[in-house]
Design a protein around this motif. Structure first.
Motif, PDB file in Angstrom:
ATOM      1  N   ARG A 127       0.840  -1.176   0.000  1.00 54.35           N
ATOM      2  CA  ARG A 127       0.000   0.000   0.000  1.00 54.35           C
ATOM      3  C   ARG A 127       0.890   1.246   0.000  1.00 54.35           C
ATOM      4  O   ARG A 127       0.599   2.249  -0.625  1.00 54.35           O
ATOM      5  CB  ARG A 127      -0.879  -0.021   1.235  1.00 54.35           C
TER       6      ARG A 127
ATOM      7  N   GLN B  99     -12.760  -5.613  -5.702  1.00 54.97           N
ATOM      8  CA  GLN B  99     -13.319  -4.731  -4.685  1.00 54.97           C
ATOM      9  C   GLN B  99     -12.447  -4.740  -3.430  1.00 54.97           C
ATOM     10  O   GLN B  99     -12.181  -3.692  -2.854  1.00 54.97           O
ATOM     11  CB  GLN B  99     -14.720  -5.211  -4.336  1.00 54.97           C
ATOM     12  N   ARG B 100     -12.000  -5.936  -3.064  1.00 58.35           N
ATOM     13  CA  ARG B 100     -11.142  -6.045  -1.870  1.00 58.35           C
ATOM     14  C   ARG B 100      -9.901  -5.197  -2.043  1.00 58.35           C
ATOM     15  O   ARG B 100      -9.467  -4.517  -1.123  1.00 58.35           O
ATOM     16  CB  ARG B 100     -10.754  -7.504  -1.643  1.00 58.35           C
ATOM     17  N   GLN B 102      -9.548  -2.532  -3.898  1.00 55.56           N
ATOM     18  CA  GLN B 102      -9.863  -1.109  -3.792  1.00 55.56           C
ATOM     19  C   GLN B 102     -10.075  -0.708  -2.344  1.00 55.56           C
ATOM     20  O   GLN B 102      -9.598   0.328  -1.897  1.00 55.56           O
ATOM     21  CB  GLN B 102     -11.106  -0.794  -4.617  1.00 55.56           C
ATOM     22  N   GLU B 103     -10.805  -1.557  -1.617  1.00 55.61           N
ATOM     23  CA  GLU B 103     -11.065  -1.248  -0.217  1.00 55.61           C
ATOM     24  C   GLU B 103      -9.768  -1.160   0.572  1.00 55.61           C
ATOM     25  O   GLU B 103      -9.556  -0.244   1.360  1.00 55.61           O
ATOM     26  CB  GLU B 103     -11.954  -2.323   0.410  1.00 55.61           C
ATOM     27  N   MET B 105      -6.886  -0.426  -0.496  1.00 57.54           N
ATOM     28  CA  MET B 105      -6.094   0.752  -0.826  1.00 57.54           C
ATOM     29  C   MET B 105      -6.750   2.022  -0.287  1.00 57.54           C
ATOM     30  O   MET B 105      -6.083   2.968   0.095  1.00 57.54           O
ATOM     31  CB  MET B 105      -5.948   0.888  -2.344  1.00 57.54           C
ATOM     32  N   ALA B 106      -8.088   2.031  -0.239  1.00 62.51           N
ATOM     33  CA  ALA B 106      -8.804   3.220   0.226  1.00 62.51           C
ATOM     34  C   ALA B 106      -8.643   3.409   1.727  1.00 62.51           C
ATOM     35  O   ALA B 106      -8.731   4.509   2.254  1.00 62.51           O
ATOM     36  CB  ALA B 106     -10.278   3.103  -0.127  1.00 62.51           C
ATOM     37  N   ASP B 107      -8.380   2.319   2.396  1.00 62.48           N
ATOM     38  CA  ASP B 107      -8.327   2.258   3.850  1.00 62.48           C
ATOM     39  C   ASP B 107      -7.019   2.832   4.369  1.00 62.48           C
ATOM     40  O   ASP B 107      -6.500   2.427   5.382  1.00 62.48           O
ATOM     41  CB  ASP B 107      -8.489   0.761   4.187  1.00 62.48           C
ATOM     42  N   LYS B 108      -6.493   3.796   3.616  1.00 62.13           N
ATOM     43  CA  LYS B 108      -5.151   4.289   3.877  1.00 62.13           C
ATOM     44  C   LYS B 108      -4.977   4.853   5.285  1.00 62.13           C
ATOM     45  O   LYS B 108      -4.061   4.499   5.995  1.00 62.13           O
ATOM     46  CB  LYS B 108      -4.827   5.396   2.874  1.00 62.13           C
TER      47      LYS B 108
END
Lengths: 286, 138
Positions: A127, B99-100, B102-103, B105-108
């Motif tokens: 990430r 989706q997993r 994206q989630e 990565m969004a959960d930064k």
């Protein structure tokens, strides 16, 4: 010199830690054995499927499946299999280092890198690199199932078919033995084709239905079995690495306890001597 | 040897059967087929069903959820699927995996603070260790 009570407290807390690390070591040892069995069980399938693909290629050399076509590499895909949990020594770190080296050299050649991450640790680590991640999955547990991997792999295979990736690499740990695990990067796509000398006969199968559909299904299953094998092997590596790490942690705790015990004894003796000399001094004064 | 075929039934998660048989019946996608020794080379897909293995008077059967079948004159290989497969099922699984990603990565925000906390912890541990060492020297 610290007080005797403090040292005693410290010793007991280290003893508790040692109990935990010892328990983890034993759990990892038994899980490792099971993981190794699973690793072995997955091998015949991969071998058989490789044979079938070899036959197929020999039998109809004129048809080239998209998965077998070499293209100039502009986009690199990387499937990285890591563990879900830590406390397994440098296992993940070594793998990530190898993967990052590959990524950097690819980027230096001007290639775009896209990732597929399997395992919590890989998700956490990559990430921060900020590279596009096409698919990911985590929490496979100690017994990965192929059903949990199918979707994740399909995203990458589709990307290859649509020419969004020109080369696909699988990065995972290889189980050499209990003490040694090696990070390895192997090419999945395009399928590397070795010409086997024993298969020189010219003959063809009867196909039901068409050769194309069959080859497609079989190649897809081959990819899945490769990734599955990687995932299972990675679990075995995780357990072995954890066993070794926990063993050395227990040993270190033992050493620390020994040292502290020595300090404790000295402190105790010093206190007694002090008390005695006080009594003697007091008696002399009277 | 001449009148038996070697049968291997393997799935990705393990070997199911390996041995010689007089005759094998499999649920091919175009209908059930029986395979006797010296069958012509054939490659086909399987649908969910029963693989029956006849050895002498005995008959054993295995359930397969689909897969592929390869026949060579004296060797039959069944590559069995362990998971239920269908085009839309695979598609759904692929979507879930995307989706997993994206989630994750969004959960930064959440996990960067976690990573920071971990780094902080490591630093504190190192300091403690240094203090310990200093104490021992004294």
């Amino acid at each position: 010199m610290a007080g005797a009570k403090e040292i005693r407290g410290k010793i007991s807390s280290i003893k508790n830690t040692q109990k935990i690390t010892k328990a983890m070591e034993m759990v990892a040892a038994s899980k490792m054995r099971k993981a190794q069995d699973r690793m072995r069980a997955a091998r015949p399938y991969a071998e058989k499927i490789r044979l079938v693909i070899g036959h197929l290629r020999k039998a109809n050399p004129d048809y080239k499946h998209p998965f077998m076509v070499e293209r100039p590499v502009k986009n690199l895909g990387l499937i990285i299999i890591s563990t879900d949990r830590g406390l397994c020594g440098a296992l993940n770190t070594n793998l990530f280092k190898a993967a990052v080296t590959t990524i950097r050299t690819a980027q230096a050649r001007g290639e775009q890198v896209q990732l597929c991450l399997i395992g919590t640790k890989a998700v956490q680590f990559f990430r921060r690199l900020g590279l596009p991640v096409l698919s990911s999955t985590a929490h496979l547990g100690d017994k990965p199932h192929i059903a949990d991997l199918i979707g994740t792999i399909k995203v990458m295979l589709d990307a290859f078919r649509d020419a969004k990736i020109d080369r696909l690499i699988l990065a995972h740990n290889v189980f050499v033995n209990t003490m040694t695990q090696r990070a390895e990067l192997a090419q999945l796509l395009p399928v590397e084709t070795r010409d086997e000398a024993e298969l020189q006969k010219l003959w063809d199968y009867i196909y039901e239905p068409s050769a194309r559909d069959l080859l497609d299904g079989i190649l897809m299953r081959y990819m899945e079995s490769q990734v599955y094998q990687g995932a299972v092997e990675n679990v075995a590596c995780e357990m072995a690495a954890r066993m070794v790490a926990m063993k050395s942690a227990s040993d270190n705790a033992g050493k620390l306890i020994g040292e502290l015990q020595l300090i404790y004894n000295k402190a105790r003796q010093a206190a007694i001597t002090k008390e005695l000399s006080e009594i003697v001094g007091g008696a002399a004064a009277v | 040897m001449a009148n038996t075929i070697h049968l291997d039934i393997v799935s990705a998660e393990g070997e199911i059967f390996s041995g010689d048989a007089d005759m094998v019946f499999v649920p091919a996608s175009e209908g059930e087929i029986g395979i006797a020794p010296r069958h012509a080379p054939l490659l086909t897909t399987l649908k969910a069903g029963e693989v029956r293995v006849k050895t002498g008077n005995q008959e054993e059967s295995f359930y397969v959820g689909g897969g592929a079948l390869e026949i060579q004159p004296h060797r039959v290989t069944v590559l069995a699927d362990t998971a239920a497969r269908a085009h839309d099922l695979d598609e759904a699984a692929a979507l879930a995996a995307k989706q997993r990603a994206q989630e994750a990565m969004a959960d930064k925000g959440a996990s960067i603070s976690l990573a920071e906390a971990q780094a902080e912890l490591a630093r504190a541990m190192a300091q403690l260790r240094a203090i310990e060492r200093l104490r021992k020297k004294r």
